[in-house]
Write an enzyme that holds these catalytic residues in place. Structure first.
Site, short mmCIF file in Angstrom:
data_model
loop_
_atom_site.label_atom_id
_atom_site.label_comp_id
_atom_site.label_asym_id
_atom_site.label_seq_id
_atom_site.Cartn_x
_atom_site.Cartn_y
_atom_site.Cartn_z
N GLY A 16 -6.66 -3.26 -9.92
CA GLY A 16 -5.62 -4.06 -10.60
C GLY A 16 -5.83 -5.54 -10.37
CB ALA A 17 -8.74 -7.40 -9.34
NE ARG A 19 -2.05 -7.61 -16.63
CZ ARG A 19 -0.86 -7.03 -16.52
NH1 ARG A 19 0.23 -7.77 -16.43
NH2 ARG A 19 -0.75 -5.72 -16.48
N GLY A 59 -19.14 -17.54 -6.03
CA GLY A 59 -18.93 -16.18 -5.51
C GLY A 59 -19.57 -15.12 -6.37
CG ASN A 94 -2.91 -5.21 -6.54
OD1 ASN A 94 -1.86 -5.69 -6.09
ND2 ASN A 94 -3.28 -5.41 -7.80
CB SER A 147 7.11 -2.01 -3.88
OG SER A 147 8.27 -2.61 -4.40
CE1 TYR A 161 5.89 0.10 -8.71
CE2 TYR A 161 8.02 -0.57 -7.83
CZ TYR A 161 6.67 -0.82 -8.03
OH TYR A 161 6.12 -1.97 -7.54
CB ALA A 164 5.01 6.45 -6.42
CB ILE A 194 5.48 -11.33 -6.35
CG1 ILE A 194 5.65 -10.78 -4.91
CG2 ILE A 194 4.34 -12.35 -6.43
CD1 ILE A 194 6.04 -11.79 -3.85
N1 LIG Z 1 5.47 -8.45 -8.75
C1 LIG Z 1 6.29 -7.92 -7.85
O1 LIG Z 1 7.42 -8.42 -7.65
C2 LIG Z 1 5.87 -6.74 -7.03
C3 LIG Z 1 6.74 -6.33 -6.02
C4 LIG Z 1 6.39 -5.24 -5.22
C5 LIG Z 1 5.20 -4.60 -5.43
N2 LIG Z 1 4.37 -5.00 -6.43
C6 LIG Z 1 3.12 -4.27 -6.58
O2 LIG Z 1 2.04 -5.18 -6.55
C7 LIG Z 1 0.96 -4.66 -7.32
C8 LIG Z 1 0.52 -5.71 -8.33
O3 LIG Z 1 1.64 -6.01 -9.16
P1 LIG Z 1 1.75 -7.31 -10.06
O4 LIG Z 1 3.10 -7.85 -9.89
O5 LIG Z 1 0.57 -8.19 -9.83
O6 LIG Z 1 1.71 -6.61 -11.48
P2 LIG Z 1 1.04 -7.03 -12.86
O7 LIG Z 1 0.95 -8.52 -12.97
O8 LIG Z 1 1.80 -6.26 -13.88
O9 LIG Z 1 -0.45 -6.45 -12.72
C9 LIG Z 1 -0.63 -5.07 -12.56
C10 LIG Z 1 -2.09 -4.78 -12.31
O10 LIG Z 1 -2.21 -3.33 -12.20
C11 LIG Z 1 -3.10 -2.87 -13.20
N3 LIG Z 1 -2.63 -1.64 -13.82
C12 LIG Z 1 -1.43 -1.41 -14.42
N4 LIG Z 1 -1.43 -0.19 -15.00
C13 LIG Z 1 -2.67 0.33 -14.79
C14 LIG Z 1 -3.30 1.55 -15.15
N5 LIG Z 1 -2.69 2.48 -15.88
N6 LIG Z 1 -4.57 1.76 -14.73
C15 LIG Z 1 -5.23 0.83 -14.02
N7 LIG Z 1 -4.70 -0.34 -13.65
C16 LIG Z 1 -3.44 -0.59 -14.03
C17 LIG Z 1 -3.14 -3.95 -14.27
O11 LIG Z 1 -4.39 -3.87 -14.95
P3 LIG Z 1 -4.57 -4.26 -16.52
O12 LIG Z 1 -3.66 -5.41 -16.80
O13 LIG Z 1 -6.03 -4.61 -16.61
O14 LIG Z 1 -4.22 -3.04 -17.31
C18 LIG Z 1 -2.96 -5.23 -13.45
O15 LIG Z 1 -4.20 -5.68 -12.97
C19 LIG Z 1 1.48 -3.38 -7.97
O16 LIG Z 1 1.08 -2.27 -7.20
C20 LIG Z 1 2.99 -3.54 -7.91
O17 LIG Z 1 3.63 -2.29 -7.90
C21 LIG Z 1 4.68 -6.05 -7.23
#
Ligand SMILES: NC(=O)c1ccc[n+]([C@@H]2O[C@H](COP(=O)([O-])OP(=O)(O)OC[C@H]3O[C@@H](n4cnc5c(N)ncnc54)[C@H](OP(=O)(O)O)[C@@H]3O)[C@@H](O)[C@H]2O)c1
Length: 255
Positions: A16-17, A19, A59, A94, A147, A161, A164, A194
């Site tokens: 998930g790198a 974004r 890099g 991630n 989370s 969610y 999990a 975040i």
């Molecule tokens: N933002 C928050 O407040 C928050 C809080 C607690 C935990 N988290 C956790 O932190 C992690 C990153 O979240 P984020 O906020 O950076 O979210 P985000 O901006 O929505 O990015 C999500 C990332 O996960 C990938 N992803 C989503 N669905 C996928 C799938 N079906 N298969 C493979 N990859 C997938 C996306 O890839 P593509 O875009 O390439 O599809 C993207 O790189 C997640 O595990 C999330 O649950 C986030």
């Protein structure tokens, strides 16, 4: 290994790198010398920008693509890593999403399973594949991205969610017990709210404002603030930290 580049000569796999938090983790690890295997699914253009950003600082980064919400695709992803999967030194699980905010009474078994496959089983299967290389080398670091929802159940419509993520936190502790004696450190970070696309998709501006007000630091966090903690957990400075779930939430929830 220099002080500025403690991860020189190491390979890091970040799922998930493309974004948000994962993109920042990939970049920070690269600035500290790691060669990064950048995983993405649907955000090709953004993933290409992450690769460009890493190469721009001299890099090394390689792109892999897979849907981690489907078991067959996870297996294909693991196979696509080829020989590299035996040489991953740092794994950051991630990739994650709540996929669809759904009231519990409308939650189908299909959606429940997809949410669990993406947020939990992908980490299980990728970790298992990577550990097979780490164990004989007697070293490696794994960081899971859990989370704050794992602690309080998440907002309405996030039961699958948060369940999990709670399982992911528990898996982190079990693995830490089993593989600590092999010289492998396994921890998790638990981000609070975040500022990423996640909330543009799943939260209202009013809800985000409410979280900022309820947070002692008075705001939501940035992806870099989570990435820096992940980088710390991967570093020698964290060599005696094992099986912990570090809360990164500005004091929103104190445990
Ligand atoms: N933002 C928050 O407040 C928050 C809080 C607690 C935990 N988290 C956790 O932190 C992690 C990153 O979240 P984020 O906020 O950076 O979210 P985000 O901006 O929505 O990015 C999500 C990332 O996960 C990938 N992803 C989503 N669905 C996928 C799938 N079906 N298969 C493979 N990859 C997938 C996306 O890839 P593509 O875009 O390439 O599809 C993207 O790189 C997640 O595990 C999330 O649950 C986030």
């Amino acid at each position: 290994m220099s002080k500025e580049k403690p991860f020189e000569g190491l390979t890091a796999l970040v799922t998930g790198a493309s974004r948000g938090i994962g993109a920042e983790i990939a970049f920070v690890l690269a600035t500290r010398g790691a060669s990064v295997l950048v995983h993405c699914y649907s955000s090709h253009e953004q993933a290409a920008k992450v690769i460009e950003r890493i190469r721009g600082i001299g890099g090394d980064a390689t792109l892999f693509r897979a849907d981690l919400s489907r078991s067959e695709d996870i297996q294909k992803f693991i196979a696509s890593l080829g020989a590299r999967r035996g040489f991953v030194d740092i794994l950051v699980n991630n990739a994650g999403s709540l996929i669809q905010r759904t009231p519990f009474l409308d939650l189908t078994e299909e959606l429940w399973n997809r949410v669990f496959t993406l947020n939990l089983s992908s980490a299980f299967l990728i970790t298992q594949a990577v550990l097979k290389g780490m164990v004989p080398r007697k070293r490696g670091v794994i960081v899971n991205v859990s989370s704050v929802a794992a602690r309080f159940g998440g907002g309405i419509g996030a039961v699958a969610y948060s369940s999990a993520k709670a399982a992911l936190s528990a898996m982190t502790k079990g693995l830490a017990r089993e593989f600590g004696p092999c010289g492998i450190r396994i921890n998790a970070v638990s981000p609070g709210t975040i500022d990423t696309d996640y909330h543009r998709q799943f939260s209202s501006p009013q809800a985000l404002e409410g979280v900022a007000k309820a947070t002692p630091m008075g705001r939501i966090g940035t992806p870099a603030e989570v990435a820096d903690v992940v980088s710390f957990l991967c570093s020698e400075e964290a060599r005696f930290i094992q099986g912990q779930v570090l809360e990164v939430n500005g004091g929103f929830l104190m445990v």
